[in-house]
Design a protein around this motif. Structure first.
Motif, PDB file in Angstrom:
ATOM      1  N   ASN B  52       0.861  -1.339  -0.006  1.00  0.00           N
ATOM      2  CA  ASN B  52       0.051  -0.079  -0.118  1.00  0.00           C
ATOM      3  C   ASN B  52       1.048   1.256   0.031  1.00  0.00           C
ATOM      4  OD1 ASN B  52       0.884   0.146   2.648  1.00  0.00           O
ATOM      5  ND2 ASN B  52      -1.075   0.401   3.503  1.00  0.00           N
ATOM      6  N   ALA B  87      -3.328   8.207  -2.105  1.00  0.00           N
ATOM      7  CA  ALA B  87      -4.118   8.265  -1.217  1.00  0.00           C
ATOM      8  C   ALA B  87      -5.455   7.422  -1.398  1.00  0.00           C
ATOM      9  CB  ALA B  87      -4.647   9.678  -0.439  1.00  0.00           C
ATOM     10  N   ARG B  90      -4.544   3.694  -1.562  1.00  0.00           N
ATOM     11  CA  ARG B  90      -4.527   3.219  -0.216  1.00  0.00           C
ATOM     12  C   ARG B  90      -6.012   3.046   0.419  1.00  0.00           C
ATOM     13  NH1 ARG B  90      -0.353   7.123   1.640  1.00  0.00           N
ATOM     14  NH2 ARG B  90       1.787   6.096   1.322  1.00  0.00           N
ATOM     15  N   ALA B  91      -6.871   3.929  -0.030  1.00  0.00           N
ATOM     16  CA  ALA B  91      -8.197   3.827   0.462  1.00  0.00           C
ATOM     17  C   ALA B  91      -9.016   2.532   0.142  1.00  0.00           C
ATOM     18  CB  ALA B  91      -9.026   4.964  -0.047  1.00  0.00           C
ATOM     19  N   MET B  95      -5.355  -2.302   5.928  1.00  0.00           N
ATOM     20  CA  MET B  95      -4.226  -2.693   6.541  1.00  0.00           C
ATOM     21  C   MET B  95      -4.616  -2.699   8.159  1.00  0.00           C
ATOM     22  SD  MET B  95      -0.198  -1.763   6.166  1.00  0.00           S
ATOM     23  CE  MET B  95       0.961  -2.615   6.842  1.00  0.00           C
ATOM     24  N   GLU B 114     -13.774   7.685  10.871  1.00  0.00           N
ATOM     25  CA  GLU B 114     -13.156   8.472  10.366  1.00  0.00           C
ATOM     26  C   GLU B 114     -12.564   8.603   8.922  1.00  0.00           C
ATOM     27  OE1 GLU B 114     -11.922  11.119  12.239  1.00  0.00           O
ATOM     28  OE2 GLU B 114     -10.488  11.930  10.969  1.00  0.00           O
ATOM     29  N   ALA B 115     -12.296   7.522   8.302  1.00  0.00           N
ATOM     30  CA  ALA B 115     -11.845   7.354   7.048  1.00  0.00           C
ATOM     31  C   ALA B 115     -13.200   7.399   6.187  1.00  0.00           C
ATOM     32  CB  ALA B 115     -10.916   6.134   6.787  1.00  0.00           C
ATOM     33  N   GLN B 118     -14.282  11.137   6.238  1.00  0.00           N
ATOM     34  CA  GLN B 118     -13.158  12.263   5.872  1.00  0.00           C
ATOM     35  C   GLN B 118     -12.682  11.785   4.384  1.00  0.00           C
ATOM     36  OE1 GLN B 118     -12.000  14.902   7.373  1.00  0.00           O
ATOM     37  NE2 GLN B 118     -13.489  14.356   8.852  1.00  0.00           N
ATOM     38  N   VAL B 119     -12.317  10.675   3.987  1.00  0.00           N
ATOM     39  CA  VAL B 119     -11.829  10.191   2.871  1.00  0.00           C
ATOM     40  C   VAL B 119     -12.964   9.870   1.736  1.00  0.00           C
ATOM     41  CG1 VAL B 119     -10.418   8.416   1.674  1.00  0.00           C
ATOM     42  CG2 VAL B 119      -9.802   9.322   3.917  1.00  0.00           C
ATOM     43  N   ARG B 121     -16.011  10.810   1.895  1.00  0.00           N
ATOM     44  CA  ARG B 121     -16.928  11.800   2.276  1.00  0.00           C
ATOM     45  C   ARG B 121     -18.432  11.505   2.485  1.00  0.00           C
ATOM     46  NH1 ARG B 121     -14.357  16.043   3.888  1.00  0.00           N
ATOM     47  NH2 ARG B 121     -12.448  15.896   2.719  1.00  0.00           N
ATOM     48  N   ARG B 163     -12.124  -0.923  11.437  1.00  0.00           N
ATOM     49  CA  ARG B 163     -11.952   0.328  11.057  1.00  0.00           C
ATOM     50  C   ARG B 163     -11.521   0.009   9.441  1.00  0.00           C
ATOM     51  NH1 ARG B 163      -7.069   3.875  13.423  1.00  0.00           N
ATOM     52  NH2 ARG B 163      -5.609   1.891  12.947  1.00  0.00           N
ATOM     53  N   ALA B 164     -10.680  -0.916   9.354  1.00  0.00           N
ATOM     54  CA  ALA B 164     -10.237  -1.371   8.077  1.00  0.00           C
ATOM     55  C   ALA B 164     -11.234  -1.573   6.766  1.00  0.00           C
ATOM     56  CB  ALA B 164      -8.996  -2.432   7.838  1.00  0.00           C
ATOM     57  N   MET B 167     -13.512   0.716   5.188  1.00  0.00           N
ATOM     58  CA  MET B 167     -13.731   1.144   3.786  1.00  0.00           C
ATOM     59  C   MET B 167     -13.647   0.422   2.581  1.00  0.00           C
ATOM     60  SD  MET B 167     -12.517   4.534   4.025  1.00  0.00           S
ATOM     61  CE  MET B 167     -11.721   5.175   2.910  1.00  0.00           C
TER      62      MET B 167
END
Lengths: 332, 256
Positions: B52, B87, B90-91, B95, B114-115, B118-119, B121, B163-164, B167
């Motif tokens: 990544n 980025a 990686r999204a 990991m 969070e992701a 933030q990532v 949207r 969390r991973a 996404m």
């Protein structure tokens, strides 16, 4: 650790001994020291009250004098604006300092070297006389046409000079504080944020800086308190903040000592308020860090909770853990 | 084997003068579990971090889902990707780390959303709803609003997995995720991973858990000193190793 294990052994032994009622060790030294301190405190208090030169009546007259109150407001304004410039500038300088571009990090280092290396009083006076160095200030394309033309003499008033000097000087100190905070955050945090697809800026703003705050806040509180007092230096360029206002008054009525006491009382009051504010900000940024959120003094009073109670539970927990580690959880 | 999700060709990585990866070529199939084994310092974790682009590689090529990692190729020329493009890549890759790396200033649910917020949207309420599902999936419905410091290591690592997963990654990378855990907490994390593998998630797993590799892996890769020593189905590599180095490593690991 070894001690704890011993304690556990004893607890595990057959008959649990009863409550401890030992004769306490005597501390004659402590009593003598306490007596000396008490005598000194009483004699100082006595002199403060009885010495007529303090002129407490005059202190009372001037404590809430409208000129003094105006000086207090100016001092607060200077402190808030200069610290805002200092913190914003400090963050920018710290991020620049950590940049992989040597020119960018070098510029930051040069700035810090310059502003930390010269006395702030000199900087204040320097900014006040900046018009002598640059009579006019032009905003435009470097070496090209200028769009805005400003007269430095009218732009840089004593207040502006004071803010520039205090703020820019503070930025140099704040940048080192912010940098220490950023470095203190574990690199795994950046790894994790990057792995989730966050950009460098997002990672800095959402993940690293909020955690760095825990390290940044205490010295920043220090800096703010220090700034509040440093603003008294601008008396040098005749800006009517608290100290200079008092000087103006005692230059006329010769009540020097009472007015200095008035000034000191106000500084003490303001720094006390700042300390309380710092406590609550620290508590906010410490969230998620300690296992139990500490109570505010007010909460503690309301709940009537003795800290001793908490300690006792923690000790019990440690003993339980030690017992588990030794594989003897059955004895309870 | 279907189209590989991760493909490496002659990947080399140097840290200063020390070459950590000395030409790694392998393919991790879509929907398959690939376990990287080997002694510490053999380059497994570094290779994982290259996938990544947490580390950039010095030579060779790496593809994830057919896209070159870290670069764009036009003709014979390679162009470095912009930060935003990296980025975005990686999204799509999840990991999980040995040291959890949960955000300590955020609660479990805040870590998970969070992701996405933030990532990607994503709408915050939608993210919270989905985040609760993810936390439920790893068995932590009741820890949604806890801060990481109040969770056990195993619970923290399961939050990190949630969390991973939040996404919707195409592939999940696991970097020795049970190595920092107390022995009694290892199983709960492995169970979640087992379940994930059963659902058809593509996984690349660096691990010392031989039992997990034997049961779950489709492919086992043994690395030593920056090269691949031996690879194949677990039954072959773990039970009938051909290479002397594999035998020596397995002997050391299985002694315990």
């Amino acid at each position: 650790m070894a001690r704890q294990a011993d304690a556990t052994d004893e607890i595990a032994a057959a008959e649990p001994p009863g409550e401890i009622q030992a004769v306490p060790v005597r501390h004659p030294g402590r009593w003598i020291a306490a007596a000396i301190v008490a005598v000194l405190a009483v004699s100082i208090a006595n002199s403060v009250i009885t010495n007529p030169n303090f002129q407490w009546g005059v202190v009372g007259d001037f404590l809430f004098d409208h000129r003094i109150l105006h000086g207090v407001v100016v001092t607060l304004e200077l402190t808030v604006i200069a610290m805002a410039i200092g913190i914003a500038g400090g963050i920018i300088l710290a991020v620049m300092r950590l940049s992989p571009n040597p020119l960018v990090s070098g510029a930051s280092q040069f700035y810090i070297w310059f502003f930390r290396g010269t006395p702030v009083l000199v900087q204040i006076v320097f900014w006040f006389y900046i018009a002598a160095l640059y009579p006019s200030i032009d905003l435009g394309i470097p070496f090209g046409p200028s769009f805005i033309h400003l007269d430095a003499n009218s732009l840089i008033t004593a207040f502006v000079a004071a803010i520039l000097a205090l703020g820019l000087n503070e930025a140099a100190y704040m940048s080192e504080i912010v940098r220490a905070g950023i470095i203190s955050v574990d690199e795994g945090q950046t790894d994790a944020a990057h792995a989730l697809g966050m950009t460098r800026l997002q990672t800095m703003r959402r993940i690293v800086l909020p955690q760095a705050m825990r390290v940044i806040i205490p010295p920043t509180g220090n800096e703010t308190i220090s700034m509040l007092k440093t603003t008294s230096l601008v008396a040098f360029i005749a800006l009517a903040e608290l100290f200079y206002t008092a000087q103006l008054i005692y230059a006329v009525n010769y009540k020097t000592i009472p007015l200095l006491i008035v000034v000191s009382l106000w500084y003490l009051f303001m720094t006390s308020i700042l300390s309380v504010g710092q406590y609550y900000i620290e508590r906010y940024y410490g969230r998620g860090r300690s296992r139990t959120v500490s109570l505010t003094p007010w909460q503690r009073i309301r709940q009537g909770l003795l800290p001793r109670h908490v300690e006792r539970e923690e000790i019990d927990e440690t003993i339980d853990q030690a017992r588990m580690r030794r594989g003897g959880g059955e004895h309870r | 084997m279907s189209e590989p999700m991760v493909k490496a060709e002659g990947v080399r990585k140097r840290f200063g003068r020390l070459e950590v990866l000395k030409g790694i070529s392998l393919e991790a199939g879509t929907g398959e579990v690939t376990c990287l084994l080997g002694p510490s310092g053999s380059g497994k974790s570094t290779f994982l971090r290259c996938i990544n682009h947490l580390e950039n590689i010095n030579a060779g090529r790496l593809w994830v889902d057919g896209n070159l990692v870290g670069y764009r190729q036009a003709g014979n020329k390679l162009y470095e990707l912009r930060e935003a493009e990296i980025a975005r890549g990686r999204a799509q890759i999840g990991m999980v780390f040995q040291s959890f790396n949960l955000f300590p200033h955020k609660t479990a649910i805040e870590n998970v959303i969070e992701a996405p917020v933030q990532v990607k949207r994503m709408n915050k309420n939608e993210a919270i709803g989905r985040g609760r599902e993810q936390l439920g999936r790893v068995g932590l419905d009741d820890k949604v609003d806890e801060y990481p410091a109040r969770l056990s290591g195993g619970q923290q690592q399961r939050v990190a997995i949630a969390r991973a997963l939040a996404m919707d990654p195409k592939v999940m990378l696991f970097d020795e995720v049970t190595s920092a855990l107390d022995p009694e907490l290892v199983q709960e994390v492995l169970d979640v991973m087992r379940e994930l593998a059963g659902e058809g998630m593509t996984m690349v797993v660096v691990t010392h858990e031989m039992g997990f590799a034997r049961d779950v892996a489709d492919e086992v890769v043994l690395m030593d000193d920056g090269v691949i020593v031996e690879q194949g189905p677990p039954a072959e590599v773990l039970d009938n190793p051909r290479e002397e180095r594999t035998k020596r490593f397995l002997g050391l690991v299985l002694e315990h």
